[in-house]
Design an enzyme around this catalytic site. Sequence first.
Site, PDB file in Angstrom:
ATOM      1  N   SER A 167     -11.301   9.184   7.620  1.00 45.67           N
ATOM      2  CA  SER A 167     -10.489   8.088   8.182  1.00 45.67           C
ATOM      3  C   SER A 167      -9.457   8.556   9.214  1.00 45.67           C
ATOM      4  CB  SER A 167      -9.808   7.293   7.058  1.00 45.67           C
ATOM      5  OG  SER A 167     -10.765   6.747   6.190  1.00 45.67           O
ATOM      6  N   ASP A 200      -5.309   6.602  -0.991  1.00 39.40           N
ATOM      7  CA  ASP A 200      -6.051   5.356  -0.781  1.00 39.40           C
ATOM      8  C   ASP A 200      -6.223   4.601  -2.106  1.00 39.40           C
ATOM      9  OD1 ASP A 200      -7.340   3.468   0.740  1.00 39.40           O
ATOM     10  OD2 ASP A 200      -9.261   4.521   0.778  1.00 39.40           O
ATOM     11  N   TRP A 212      -6.284  -1.150  -6.543  1.00 40.70           N
ATOM     12  CA  TRP A 212      -5.597  -1.002  -7.834  1.00 40.70           C
ATOM     13  C   TRP A 212      -4.925  -2.318  -8.214  1.00 40.70           C
ATOM     14  CZ3 TRP A 212      -0.618  -1.718  -9.504  1.00 40.70           C
ATOM     15  CH2 TRP A 212      -0.313  -1.205 -10.780  1.00 40.70           C
ATOM     16  N   ARG A 266      -8.536  13.068  -1.517  1.00 39.57           N
ATOM     17  CA  ARG A 266      -8.614  11.629  -1.229  1.00 39.57           C
ATOM     18  C   ARG A 266      -8.791  10.882  -2.533  1.00 39.57           C
ATOM     19  NH1 ARG A 266     -10.785   8.189   3.758  1.00 39.57           N
ATOM     20  NH2 ARG A 266     -10.243   6.165   2.894  1.00 39.57           N
ATOM     21  N   ASN A 307      -4.425   1.136  10.771  1.00 34.48           N
ATOM     22  CA  ASN A 307      -3.934   0.173   9.764  1.00 34.48           C
ATOM     23  C   ASN A 307      -3.196  -1.010  10.394  1.00 34.48           C
ATOM     24  OD1 ASN A 307      -3.273   2.775   7.319  1.00 34.48           O
ATOM     25  ND2 ASN A 307      -4.977   1.334   7.376  1.00 34.48           N
ATOM     26  N   TRP A 308      -2.908  -0.942  11.729  1.00 33.44           N
ATOM     27  CA  TRP A 308      -2.256  -2.090  12.379  1.00 33.44           C
ATOM     28  C   TRP A 308      -3.160  -3.305  12.400  1.00 33.44           C
ATOM     29  CZ3 TRP A 308       2.734  -1.494  12.660  1.00 33.44           C
ATOM     30  CH2 TRP A 308       3.272  -0.222  12.868  1.00 33.44           C
ATOM     31  N   ARG A 350      -1.808  -7.266  -3.170  1.00 30.46           N
ATOM     32  CA  ARG A 350      -2.018  -5.903  -2.663  1.00 30.46           C
ATOM     33  C   ARG A 350      -0.705  -5.119  -2.550  1.00 30.46           C
ATOM     34  NH1 ARG A 350      -6.336  -4.213   0.031  1.00 30.46           N
ATOM     35  NH2 ARG A 350      -4.934  -3.017   1.366  1.00 30.46           N
ATOM     36  N   ARG A 391     -14.822   9.808   3.200  1.00 25.46           N
ATOM     37  CA  ARG A 391     -14.617   9.894   4.651  1.00 25.46           C
ATOM     38  C   ARG A 391     -13.195  10.359   4.920  1.00 25.46           C
ATOM     39  NH1 ARG A 391     -15.766   4.111   4.081  1.00 25.46           N
ATOM     40  NH2 ARG A 391     -13.826   2.992   3.693  1.00 25.46           N
ATOM     41  N   HIS A 447       1.021  -1.030  -3.269  1.00 25.74           N
ATOM     42  CA  HIS A 447       1.813  -0.130  -2.422  1.00 25.74           C
ATOM     43  C   HIS A 447       3.109   0.248  -3.138  1.00 25.74           C
ATOM     44  CE1 HIS A 447      -1.041  -0.751   0.712  1.00 25.74           C
ATOM     45  NE2 HIS A 447      -0.679  -1.984   0.999  1.00 25.74           N
TER      46      HIS A 447
HETATM   47  C1  IPE Z   1      -6.672   5.727   5.125  1.00 29.67           C
HETATM   48  O1  IPE Z   1      -7.000   4.681   4.290  1.00 29.67           O
HETATM   49  C2  IPE Z   1      -5.256   5.571   5.610  1.00 29.67           C
HETATM   50  C3  IPE Z   1      -4.218   5.798   4.605  1.00 29.67           C
HETATM   51  C4  IPE Z   1      -4.403   6.154   3.368  1.00 29.67           C
HETATM   52  C5  IPE Z   1      -2.874   5.629   5.081  1.00 29.67           C
HETATM   53  P1  IPE Z   1      -7.720   3.372   4.835  1.00 29.67           P
HETATM   54  O2  IPE Z   1      -7.803   2.428   3.680  1.00 29.67           O
HETATM   55  O3  IPE Z   1      -7.037   2.865   6.052  1.00 29.67           O
HETATM   56  O4  IPE Z   1      -9.155   3.931   5.235  1.00 29.67           O
HETATM   57  P2  IPE Z   1     -10.524   3.180   5.477  1.00 29.67           P
HETATM   58  O5  IPE Z   1     -10.233   1.973   6.316  1.00 29.67           O
HETATM   59  O6  IPE Z   1     -11.047   2.791   4.127  1.00 29.67           O
HETATM   60  O7  IPE Z   1     -11.389   4.201   6.136  1.00 29.67           O
HETATM   61  C1  IPE Z   2      -3.831   2.979   0.960  1.00 28.33           C
HETATM   62  O1  IPE Z   2      -4.253   1.931   0.175  1.00 28.33           O
HETATM   63  C2  IPE Z   2      -2.504   2.713   1.627  1.00 28.33           C
HETATM   64  C3  IPE Z   2      -2.598   2.376   3.055  1.00 28.33           C
HETATM   65  C4  IPE Z   2      -3.665   2.469   3.785  1.00 28.33           C
HETATM   66  C5  IPE Z   2      -1.387   1.909   3.689  1.00 28.33           C
HETATM   67  P1  IPE Z   2      -5.073   0.707   0.784  1.00 28.33           P
HETATM   68  O2  IPE Z   2      -4.100  -0.357   1.163  1.00 28.33           O
HETATM   69  O3  IPE Z   2      -5.986   1.154   1.839  1.00 28.33           O
HETATM   70  O4  IPE Z   2      -5.896   0.246  -0.491  1.00 28.33           O
HETATM   71  P2  IPE Z   2      -7.416  -0.222  -0.529  1.00 28.33           P
HETATM   72  O5  IPE Z   2      -8.225   0.875   0.083  1.00 28.33           O
HETATM   73  O6  IPE Z   2      -7.495  -1.501   0.242  1.00 28.33           O
HETATM   74  O7  IPE Z   2      -7.706  -0.395  -1.976  1.00 28.33           O
HETATM   75 MG    MG Z   3      -7.886   1.837   1.848  1.00 25.46          MG
END
Ligand code: IPE
Ligand code: IPE
Ligand code: MG
Length: 253
Positions: A207, A31, A36, A199, A79-80, A44, A205, A48
């Site tokens: 998630s 996460d 970052w 994590r 994430n969708w 963003r 959490r 990735h």
């Molecule tokens: C968990 O991260 C899913 C992945 C790392 C792929 P999220 O960014 O989706 O989690 P929440 O929304 O903060 O709980």
């Molecule tokens: C984790 O990073 C990767 C995915 C969930 C795909 P995030 O995209 O959730 O990054 P933050 O939590 O918004 O910083």
């Molecule tokens: Mg995240």
Amino acid sequence: MSLVAQYSNDALQAEGLMRDKLPRHVAVIMDGNGRWAQQRGLPRIEGHRRGVKSVRVIVEECARLGLGQLTLYCLSSENWKRPPNELNFLMSLLEQYVIEERSEIMRQGLTFAMIGRRDGLSPGVLREVQKTIDCSRENRGMQLCLAVNYGGRAEIADAVRALAADVAAGRLNPAAITEDDISSRLYTAGMPDPDLLIRTAGEMRVSNFLLWQISYAEIWVTDKCWPEFRRPDLVAALRDYASRDRRFGGLKG
Ligand code: IPE
Ligand code: IPE
Ligand code: MG
């Protein structure tokens, strides 16, 4: 036969690690990619992109440490909800990763697996993932498992559906359903449960990750975002893991 050179016991000891105190299966909630990037004034998706570098480093380190399995949470079923441009980018990044890493996976002798619902994934991703699964099947090294379009509750719902179908067909007695009957119908059938759940980016959490499988996993959270997670962070997590007293409901061993 694994092809990647594993660390000797002496090399492990020099870092405060012991082979018999290493987890068999490490699962990671990668996460903080977006944060970052945003902290650096970047879009963003740059987070990735940089996160893939961390994946490469950590996969090879875990293989060299001799771990049995590494499971990486790449995309959750929740994430969708994200904007289409971010999702399209993630899909193409995943396809590119699977293509580019195939030779590394073979060089390191890894087996490759993916967990999660296949529907919704692009045909390109599905094709390239299947190729990598097929060509790495005979390898004997660490199992690299990507959780893509994965949700713990969806996985349990799918398992319940499979159980119900077996009951309806008369293959299973509902009064005799065991925990193993459930485990063997999860996407992770045949895989050991994670011993250590890491994590990044500080959130306390889970998630919707591996809800059934992490019942006794040791949890380790760092404030570092995934794109900056490197070997020293992994070693810190493993040292902390080694110091934990895993009781599984029993008394101090
Ligand atoms: C968990 O991260 C899913 C992945 C790392 C792929 P999220 O960014 O989706 O989690 P929440 O929304 O903060 O709980
Ligand atoms: C984790 O990073 C990767 C995915 C969930 C795909 P995030 O995209 O959730 O990054 P933050 O939590 O918004 O910083
Ligand atoms: Mg995240």
